[in-house]
Design a protein around this motif. Structure first.
Motif, PDB file in Angstrom:
ATOM      1  N   ILE A 242       0.835  -1.199   0.000  1.00  0.00           N
ATOM      2  CA  ILE A 242       0.000   0.000   0.000  1.00  0.00           C
ATOM      3  C   ILE A 242       0.871   1.251   0.000  1.00  0.00           C
ATOM      4  O   ILE A 242       0.627   2.201  -0.745  1.00  0.00           O
ATOM      5  N   GLU A 243       1.906   1.257   0.825  1.00  0.00           N
ATOM      6  CA  GLU A 243       2.798   2.411   0.888  1.00  0.00           C
ATOM      7  C   GLU A 243       3.526   2.606  -0.441  1.00  0.00           C
ATOM      8  O   GLU A 243       3.695   3.745  -0.906  1.00  0.00           O
ATOM      9  N   ASN A 244       3.943   1.517  -1.073  1.00  0.00           N
ATOM     10  CA  ASN A 244       4.607   1.618  -2.375  1.00  0.00           C
ATOM     11  C   ASN A 244       3.678   2.225  -3.418  1.00  0.00           C
ATOM     12  O   ASN A 244       4.111   3.025  -4.267  1.00  0.00           O
ATOM     13  N   ALA A 245       2.403   1.833  -3.374  1.00  0.00           N
ATOM     14  CA  ALA A 245       1.433   2.369  -4.327  1.00  0.00           C
ATOM     15  C   ALA A 245       1.249   3.873  -4.115  1.00  0.00           C
ATOM     16  O   ALA A 245       1.165   4.643  -5.077  1.00  0.00           O
ATOM     17  N   ARG A 246       1.225   4.301  -2.858  1.00  0.00           N
ATOM     18  CA  ARG A 246       1.075   5.723  -2.567  1.00  0.00           C
ATOM     19  C   ARG A 246       2.296   6.516  -3.049  1.00  0.00           C
ATOM     20  O   ARG A 246       2.159   7.584  -3.650  1.00  0.00           O
ATOM     21  N   GLN A 247       3.478   6.001  -2.781  1.00  0.00           N
ATOM     22  CA  GLN A 247       4.685   6.723  -3.158  1.00  0.00           C
ATOM     23  C   GLN A 247       4.868   6.764  -4.674  1.00  0.00           C
ATOM     24  O   GLN A 247       5.356   7.752  -5.217  1.00  0.00           O
ATOM     25  N   GLU A 248       4.481   5.701  -5.359  1.00  0.00           N
ATOM     26  CA  GLU A 248       4.562   5.697  -6.815  1.00  0.00           C
ATOM     27  C   GLU A 248       3.583   6.713  -7.398  1.00  0.00           C
ATOM     28  O   GLU A 248       3.892   7.415  -8.372  1.00  0.00           O
ATOM     29  N   CYS A 249       2.407   6.811  -6.791  1.00  0.00           N
ATOM     30  CA  CYS A 249       1.418   7.803  -7.222  1.00  0.00           C
ATOM     31  C   CYS A 249       1.981   9.210  -7.051  1.00  0.00           C
ATOM     32  O   CYS A 249       1.860  10.054  -7.942  1.00  0.00           O
ATOM     33  N   LEU A 250       2.617   9.467  -5.910  1.00  0.00           N
ATOM     34  CA  LEU A 250       3.192  10.785  -5.648  1.00  0.00           C
ATOM     35  C   LEU A 250       4.334  11.084  -6.620  1.00  0.00           C
ATOM     36  O   LEU A 250       4.426  12.196  -7.168  1.00  0.00           O
ATOM     37  N   ARG A 251       5.215  10.096  -6.841  1.00  0.00           N
ATOM     38  CA  ARG A 251       6.330  10.298  -7.758  1.00  0.00           C
ATOM     39  C   ARG A 251       5.829  10.640  -9.164  1.00  0.00           C
ATOM     40  O   ARG A 251       6.344  11.555  -9.823  1.00  0.00           O
ATOM     41  N   ARG A 252       4.807   9.924  -9.604  1.00  0.00           N
ATOM     42  CA  ARG A 252       4.254  10.167 -10.937  1.00  0.00           C
ATOM     43  C   ARG A 252       3.636  11.570 -11.013  1.00  0.00           C
ATOM     44  O   ARG A 252       3.793  12.280 -12.013  1.00  0.00           O
ATOM     45  N   ARG A 253       2.964  11.982  -9.951  1.00  0.00           N
ATOM     46  CA  ARG A 253       2.348  13.305  -9.941  1.00  0.00           C
ATOM     47  C   ARG A 253       3.407  14.404  -9.986  1.00  0.00           C
ATOM     48  O   ARG A 253       3.257  15.400 -10.694  1.00  0.00           O
ATOM     49  N   ILE A 254       4.494  14.235  -9.233  1.00  0.00           N
ATOM     50  CA  ILE A 254       5.561  15.223  -9.239  1.00  0.00           C
ATOM     51  C   ILE A 254       6.180  15.324 -10.628  1.00  0.00           C
ATOM     52  O   ILE A 254       6.404  16.421 -11.151  1.00  0.00           O
TER      53      ILE A 254
END
Length: 380
Positions: A242-254
């Protein structure tokens, strides 16, 4: 990161006491340290000129903080003898801090509240699903559930014609339930505004649910093989997924935001869609044109002095410009606090650019903005 929760601050003129506070450990020694920290905070506010009523309101609120309820601490904003807003932090401040200033001290809130994407987790089996919302710094919240048809859901091992017919009915039930789950999940996603969706549980059913989601939800949805709907299925591997999915989402948004910023700055062969530096960002704030405020922690622009009036859009680099906006007594403030207040007032998004993303292409001084529509910035 949306700053809509700061709305109560916009209804009071200030000046403001801002306190970032870590309640420490829930033991006897922690209680003693907490008491001393409260005293230090209140003494600091008094030394900076805070009125007695506001200082006492802060003292009362800090004394009531519980390490169990607020493990990472809170930020308090107080004025006029009352705590106007108390907000839970998701990361501990390195040490308690207190300030008395014309505007609320907002910049530390960006890093201490975090910008972790809101995650909607769907725990799926062949009869239904449970939904759970995960937000930065908060406990998981129940976000609803859906139950499909309960029979028939189990296949048999025989090859008899009647049994094969029964098995077909079972598979039809699975498909029907997957459709119901997908519909309920899409509704939960819209209601919650989640940035990312994680599907957990039965491999066949979660794949079928994924396939049936609307395209806009499917685009932000990932699956994990860890965990399930049954009680006791949670695990460290699931939490990591779950944490990996959140961080990947944030990285993609940045990455997407920085691409837009690079393409939209002054100097391209198209209308200006992005600006950087305090004068240009302040100009956009006055005209309510900031769509996304970009902040790079540690940039020199953040603590640059500018002038602000009582209204969030009354900001300027020079005092004479602020007076021209209609306010006869502008006050000197930090650029980051003034522009974050403006972003909160106009429902603009705020994006923190992590250190590892720093390059020559992002706001060199630490402040930039994507605009709601193209324009030519003024020379103010």
């Amino acid at each position: 990161m949306r700053l809509s929760f700061l709305q109560p601050l916009l209804d009071h003129p200030g000046p403001w006491a801002t306190v970032y506070f870590d309640p420490g450990q829930a033991d006897e020694s922690g209680a003693k340290r907490r008491e001393l920290s409260v005293r230090d905070v209140c003494r600091t506010l008094e030394q900076q000129g805070a009125d007695e009523a506001t200082t006492e309101a802060v003292r009362a609120d800090l004394t009531g903080l519980s390490p169990a309820q607020d493990p990472a601490g809170r930020v308090l904003f107080a004025t006029g003898g009352e705590v106007v807003l108390s907000h839970r932090l998701s990361r501990r401040p390195q040490s308690p801090s207190a300030s008395w200033a014309p505007l609320p001290r907002l910049a530390p809130l960006l890093e201490l509240s975090g910008q972790d994407p809101v995650c909607l987790v769907a725990y799926i089996d062949r009869t239904g699903a449970d939904f759970q919302l995960r937000e930065a710094g908060g406990r998981p919240q129940d976000s609803g559930h859906v139950e499909g048809a309960q029979w028939p859901v189990h296949r048999t091992a025989t090859s008899d014609w009647s049994e094969r017919h029964f098995q077909l009915k079972v598979e039809n039930t699975w498909e029907h339930n997957a459709g119901q789950i997908a519909e309920a999940l899409a509704a939960a996603h819209e209601e919650s505004g989640a940035d990312v969706v994680v599907l957990v549980g039965d491999p066949r059913e979660r794949r079928s649910v994924h396939d049936k989601l609307p395209e806009e939800v499917k685009a932000v949805t990932v699956e994990t093989e860890h965990g399930g709907r049954a009680a006791g299925s949670d695990s460290a591997a699931l939490e990591e997924a779950i944490e990996n999915a959140r961080q990947e989402c944030l990285r993609r948004r940045i990455e997407q935001t920085l691409d837009r910023f690079r393409a939209g700055r002054v100097g391209t062969d198209r209308p200006t869609d992005a600006v950087e530096g305090v004068p240009a960002v302040a100009d956009a704030a006055r005209q309510h044109r900031i769509d996304t405020l970009l902040v790079r922690p540690g940039g020199p622009d953040l603590h640059q002095e500018m002038w602000a009036g009582p209204e969030p859009d009354q900001v300027a680099v020079r005092r004479t410009d602020a007076e021209a906006l209609g306010d006869g007594s502008p006050v000197p403030v930090r650029a980051d606090d003034a522009l974050l207040r403006s972003a909160a007032a106009t429902s603009a998004d705020v994006l923190i650019i992590p250190f590892e993303e720093v390059s020559d292409d992002i706001p060199a001084g630490g402040l930039g903005a994507l605009l709601r529509w193209s324009y030519e910035p003024s020379a103010a």
